[in-house]
Each structure stands twice: as structure tokens, then as C-alpha cells.
Design a protein around this motif. Sequence first.
Motif, PDB file in Angstrom:
ATOM      1  N   PHE A  69     -18.794   3.341  -2.326  1.00  7.35           N
ATOM      2  CA  PHE A  69     -18.630   3.036  -3.716  1.00  7.35           C
ATOM      3  C   PHE A  69     -17.642   3.833  -3.937  1.00  7.35           C
ATOM      4  CE2 PHE A  69     -22.272   0.740  -5.184  1.00  7.35           C
ATOM      5  CZ  PHE A  69     -23.210   0.587  -4.129  1.00  7.35           C
ATOM      6  N   ARG A  70     -16.769   3.862  -5.023  1.00  9.97           N
ATOM      7  CA  ARG A  70     -15.806   4.675  -5.660  1.00  9.97           C
ATOM      8  C   ARG A  70     -15.907   4.968  -7.011  1.00  9.97           C
ATOM      9  NH1 ARG A  70     -10.636   0.778  -4.898  1.00  9.97           N
ATOM     10  NH2 ARG A  70     -10.799  -0.642  -6.669  1.00  9.97           N
ATOM     11  N   GLN A  71     -15.428   6.109  -7.663  1.00  7.85           N
ATOM     12  CA  GLN A  71     -15.501   6.481  -8.944  1.00  7.85           C
ATOM     13  C   GLN A  71     -13.970   6.846  -9.476  1.00  7.85           C
ATOM     14  OE1 GLN A  71     -18.845   8.855 -10.061  1.00  7.85           O
ATOM     15  NE2 GLN A  71     -18.361   8.207 -12.014  1.00  7.85           N
ATOM     16  N   ALA A  72     -13.386   6.442 -10.044  1.00  4.69           N
ATOM     17  CA  ALA A  72     -12.354   7.096 -10.880  1.00  4.69           C
ATOM     18  C   ALA A  72     -12.315   7.822 -11.959  1.00  4.69           C
ATOM     19  CB  ALA A  72     -11.113   5.890 -11.073  1.00  4.69           C
ATOM     20  N   PRO A  73     -11.550   8.762 -12.311  1.00  4.32           N
ATOM     21  CA  PRO A  73     -11.634   9.648 -13.500  1.00  4.32           C
ATOM     22  C   PRO A  73     -11.945   8.795 -14.633  1.00  4.32           C
ATOM     23  CG  PRO A  73      -9.922  10.595 -12.196  1.00  4.32           C
ATOM     24  CD  PRO A  73     -10.058   9.033 -11.577  1.00  4.32           C
ATOM     25  N   GLY A  74     -12.957   9.160 -15.414  1.00  4.21           N
ATOM     26  CA  GLY A  74     -13.185   8.487 -16.675  1.00  4.21           C
ATOM     27  C   GLY A  74     -13.810   7.084 -16.364  1.00  4.21           C
ATOM     28  N   LYS A  75     -14.174   6.693 -15.259  1.00  2.00           N
ATOM     29  CA  LYS A  75     -14.650   5.269 -15.227  1.00  2.00           C
ATOM     30  C   LYS A  75     -16.056   5.510 -14.403  1.00  2.00           C
ATOM     31  CE  LYS A  75     -10.295   2.862 -14.727  1.00  2.00           C
ATOM     32  NZ  LYS A  75      -9.401   1.942 -13.970  1.00  2.00           N
ATOM     33  N   GLU A  76     -17.028   4.333 -14.345  1.00  3.42           N
ATOM     34  CA  GLU A  76     -18.088   4.214 -13.850  1.00  3.42           C
ATOM     35  C   GLU A  76     -17.924   4.049 -12.273  1.00  3.42           C
ATOM     36  OE1 GLU A  76     -20.634   2.394 -17.537  1.00  3.42           O
ATOM     37  OE2 GLU A  76     -20.265   1.156 -15.594  1.00  3.42           O
ATOM     38  N   ARG A  77     -19.015   4.321 -11.530  1.00  2.72           N
ATOM     39  CA  ARG A  77     -19.036   4.195 -10.212  1.00  2.72           C
ATOM     40  C   ARG A  77     -18.768   2.610  -9.739  1.00  2.72           C
ATOM     41  NH1 ARG A  77     -22.731   7.679  -6.233  1.00  2.72           N
ATOM     42  NH2 ARG A  77     -21.288   9.293  -7.662  1.00  2.72           N
TER      43      ARG A  77
ATOM     44  N   TYR B  97     -17.096   3.180   9.255  1.00  2.00           N
ATOM     45  CA  TYR B  97     -15.760   3.453   8.728  1.00  2.00           C
ATOM     46  C   TYR B  97     -15.522   2.224   7.560  1.00  2.00           C
ATOM     47  CZ  TYR B  97     -15.337   5.583  13.181  1.00  2.00           C
ATOM     48  OH  TYR B  97     -15.774   6.480  14.498  1.00  2.00           O
ATOM     49  N   LEU B  98     -14.312   2.769   6.919  1.00  2.00           N
ATOM     50  CA  LEU B  98     -13.822   1.930   5.701  1.00  2.00           C
ATOM     51  C   LEU B  98     -12.271   1.912   5.846  1.00  2.00           C
ATOM     52  CD1 LEU B  98     -14.203   0.066   3.229  1.00  2.00           C
ATOM     53  CD2 LEU B  98     -13.826   2.126   1.831  1.00  2.00           C
ATOM     54  N   GLN B  99     -11.756   0.880   6.490  1.00  2.00           N
ATOM     55  CA  GLN B  99     -10.380   0.778   6.580  1.00  2.00           C
ATOM     56  C   GLN B  99      -9.771   0.042   5.358  1.00  2.00           C
ATOM     57  OE1 GLN B  99      -8.433   1.533   9.566  1.00  2.00           O
ATOM     58  NE2 GLN B  99      -6.915   1.040   8.245  1.00  2.00           N
ATOM     59  N   MET B 100      -8.853   0.763   4.879  1.00  2.00           N
ATOM     60  CA  MET B 100      -8.296   0.279   3.470  1.00  2.00           C
ATOM     61  C   MET B 100      -6.742   0.064   4.032  1.00  2.00           C
ATOM     62  SD  MET B 100     -10.073   2.875   1.011  1.00  2.00           S
ATOM     63  CE  MET B 100      -9.245   4.407   1.478  1.00  2.00           C
ATOM     64  N   ASN B 101      -6.403  -0.973   3.501  1.00  2.00           N
ATOM     65  CA  ASN B 101      -4.860  -1.625   3.916  1.00  2.00           C
ATOM     66  C   ASN B 101      -4.541  -2.105   2.617  1.00  2.00           C
ATOM     67  OD1 ASN B 101      -5.235  -1.198   6.636  1.00  2.00           O
ATOM     68  ND2 ASN B 101      -6.133  -3.243   6.860  1.00  2.00           N
ATOM     69  N   ASN B 102      -2.985  -1.873   2.582  1.00  2.00           N
ATOM     70  CA  ASN B 102      -2.181  -2.500   1.346  1.00  2.00           C
ATOM     71  C   ASN B 102      -2.815  -1.560   0.078  1.00  2.00           C
ATOM     72  OD1 ASN B 102      -0.458  -3.679  -0.284  1.00  2.00           O
ATOM     73  ND2 ASN B 102      -1.480  -5.413  -0.176  1.00  2.00           N
ATOM     74  N   LEU B 103      -2.837  -0.309   0.193  1.00  4.55           N
ATOM     75  CA  LEU B 103      -3.528   0.233  -0.725  1.00  4.55           C
ATOM     76  C   LEU B 103      -2.663   0.298  -2.282  1.00  4.55           C
ATOM     77  CD1 LEU B 103      -4.883   3.421   1.180  1.00  4.55           C
ATOM     78  CD2 LEU B 103      -6.369   1.908  -0.357  1.00  4.55           C
ATOM     79  N   LYS B 104      -3.248   0.397  -3.329  1.00  4.84           N
ATOM     80  CA  LYS B 104      -2.565   0.251  -4.378  1.00  4.84           C
ATOM     81  C   LYS B 104      -2.906   1.514  -5.593  1.00  4.84           C
ATOM     82  CE  LYS B 104      -3.121  -4.770  -4.549  1.00  4.84           C
ATOM     83  NZ  LYS B 104      -3.787  -5.888  -5.175  1.00  4.84           N
ATOM     84  N   PRO B 105      -2.184   2.047  -6.370  1.00  7.76           N
ATOM     85  CA  PRO B 105      -2.447   2.988  -7.231  1.00  7.76           C
ATOM     86  C   PRO B 105      -3.960   2.930  -7.936  1.00  7.76           C
ATOM     87  CG  PRO B 105      -0.108   2.378  -7.581  1.00  7.76           C
ATOM     88  CD  PRO B 105      -0.905   1.327  -6.635  1.00  7.76           C
ATOM     89  N   GLU B 106      -4.429   1.716  -8.041  1.00 11.70           N
ATOM     90  CA  GLU B 106      -5.800   1.620  -8.880  1.00 11.70           C
ATOM     91  C   GLU B 106      -6.743   1.880  -7.998  1.00 11.70           C
ATOM     92  OE1 GLU B 106      -3.021  -0.340  -8.979  1.00 11.70           O
ATOM     93  OE2 GLU B 106      -3.594  -2.564  -8.745  1.00 11.70           O
ATOM     94  N   ASP B 107      -6.350   1.912  -6.482  1.00  8.26           N
ATOM     95  CA  ASP B 107      -7.510   2.315  -5.500  1.00  8.26           C
ATOM     96  C   ASP B 107      -7.811   3.803  -5.447  1.00  8.26           C
ATOM     97  OD1 ASP B 107      -5.948  -0.137  -3.354  1.00  8.26           O
ATOM     98  OD2 ASP B 107      -7.783  -0.257  -4.631  1.00  8.26           O
TER      99      ASP B 107
ATOM    100  N   GLY C 280     -18.604  12.407  -1.141  1.00  5.84           N
ATOM    101  CA  GLY C 280     -17.337  11.771  -1.615  1.00  5.84           C
ATOM    102  C   GLY C 280     -15.902  12.517  -0.896  1.00  5.84           C
ATOM    103  N   THR C 281     -14.963  11.472  -0.966  1.00  2.00           N
ATOM    104  CA  THR C 281     -13.994  12.096  -0.364  1.00  2.00           C
ATOM    105  C   THR C 281     -12.764  11.394  -1.200  1.00  2.00           C
ATOM    106  OG1 THR C 281     -12.339  12.013   1.554  1.00  2.00           O
ATOM    107  CG2 THR C 281     -13.732  10.067   1.421  1.00  2.00           C
ATOM    108  N   GLN C 282     -11.853  12.258  -1.749  1.00  3.82           N
ATOM    109  CA  GLN C 282     -10.759  11.861  -2.463  1.00  3.82           C
ATOM    110  C   GLN C 282      -9.743  11.099  -1.937  1.00  3.82           C
ATOM    111  OE1 GLN C 282     -10.501  12.580  -6.069  1.00  3.82           O
ATOM    112  NE2 GLN C 282      -8.698  11.066  -5.950  1.00  3.82           N
ATOM    113  N   VAL C 283      -9.342   9.693  -2.550  1.00  2.00           N
ATOM    114  CA  VAL C 283      -8.247   8.754  -2.102  1.00  2.00           C
ATOM    115  C   VAL C 283      -7.345   8.803  -3.301  1.00  2.00           C
ATOM    116  CG1 VAL C 283      -7.415   6.757  -1.407  1.00  2.00           C
ATOM    117  CG2 VAL C 283      -9.560   7.520  -0.310  1.00  2.00           C
ATOM    118  N   THR C 284      -5.947   9.297  -2.850  1.00  2.00           N
ATOM    119  CA  THR C 284      -5.080   9.207  -4.058  1.00  2.00           C
ATOM    120  C   THR C 284      -3.826   8.049  -3.601  1.00  2.00           C
ATOM    121  OG1 THR C 284      -5.571  11.442  -4.982  1.00  2.00           O
ATOM    122  CG2 THR C 284      -3.342  10.619  -5.493  1.00  2.00           C
ATOM    123  N   VAL C 285      -3.402   7.425  -4.290  1.00  2.00           N
ATOM    124  CA  VAL C 285      -2.335   6.426  -3.925  1.00  2.00           C
ATOM    125  C   VAL C 285      -1.309   6.485  -4.914  1.00  2.00           C
ATOM    126  CG1 VAL C 285      -1.963   4.087  -3.259  1.00  2.00           C
ATOM    127  CG2 VAL C 285      -3.903   4.955  -2.915  1.00  2.00           C
ATOM    128  N   SER C 286      -0.229   6.799  -4.484  1.00  2.00           N
ATOM    129  CA  SER C 286       0.948   7.161  -5.325  1.00  2.00           C
ATOM    130  C   SER C 286       1.819   5.851  -5.495  1.00  2.00           C
ATOM    131  CB  SER C 286       1.899   8.220  -4.751  1.00  2.00           C
ATOM    132  OG  SER C 286       2.414   7.953  -3.411  1.00  2.00           O
TER     133      SER C 286
END
Length: 123
Positions: free
Chosen positions: A33-41, A76-86, A116-122
Motif C-alpha cells: 500500500f502507499r500513502q502520499a501526504p494529505g491522502k488516504e492509504r 519485492y515490488l518492482q516499479m517501472n516508468n515511475l511518475k511524480p504521482e507515485d 514504510g519506505t519513502q519513494v520520491t519521484v522527481s
Amino acid sequence: QLQASGGGLVQAGGSLRLSCTASGRTFNSMGWFRQAPGKEREFVVGVRWHGGTTAYGDSLKGRFTISRDITKNTMYLQMNNLKPEDTAVYYCAATSSSLIFSSLGVPSSYDYWGQGTQVTVSS
């Protein structure tokens, strides 16, 4: 009992692989699961290992892939073609129950959660 790792800073279009190591026991169903600031899980992906039933969150299938190494008791979670909204904190979750497809995306289906582990996509 769950230790998540692998997050970091990546440019849009890049890839990351998150890991979730379970200690002390094995689980029949696991998920991310993921949770962005100000958003629900938000549900990312879940799997019942026996039979391989897998569910993905909306619009994530094709970019995100779940897998595991049984010998390492690691998912594992392999994440490709990451977007800022990820961008979000990603949490792994697990349960001894063999979840049905419709339950894989429900947070209350899981009994254990990683830190939890932080993922930041610029952009």
C-alpha cells in the motif's frame, strides 16, 4: 516482523525495487500500500501466494510487479516508468490468511505491517 526497504529518490521514468522481508514466519497473502501526504492509504498490489491470485490498484498494472524469493522470505515490488504521482510512503502488509481476490486490496485484511519506505519521484 516485516521490514521494508529500497525506497529513494528517482527521476520520472526511472525504476525502483522495494523489498519486504518477513522474519519469524511465512505469510499466505502479502501486499503493498502507499500513502502520499494529505491522502488516504492507497492499495498498490496484493497477492495470495498459493495459486498466485494477484490484484493491482487502479492504473498500476503493467508498471508495477510483485514477486518473492521464498529462500529469503522476501517480497519485492518492482516499479517501472515511475511518475511524480507515485511519490508516497510505501508499506508492505501480510497475513496468514489466504485472501480472496476482493480482499487483497482491503487494508483491514492484513494483520502485519512494515514501517514504510519513502519513494520520491522527481519530474
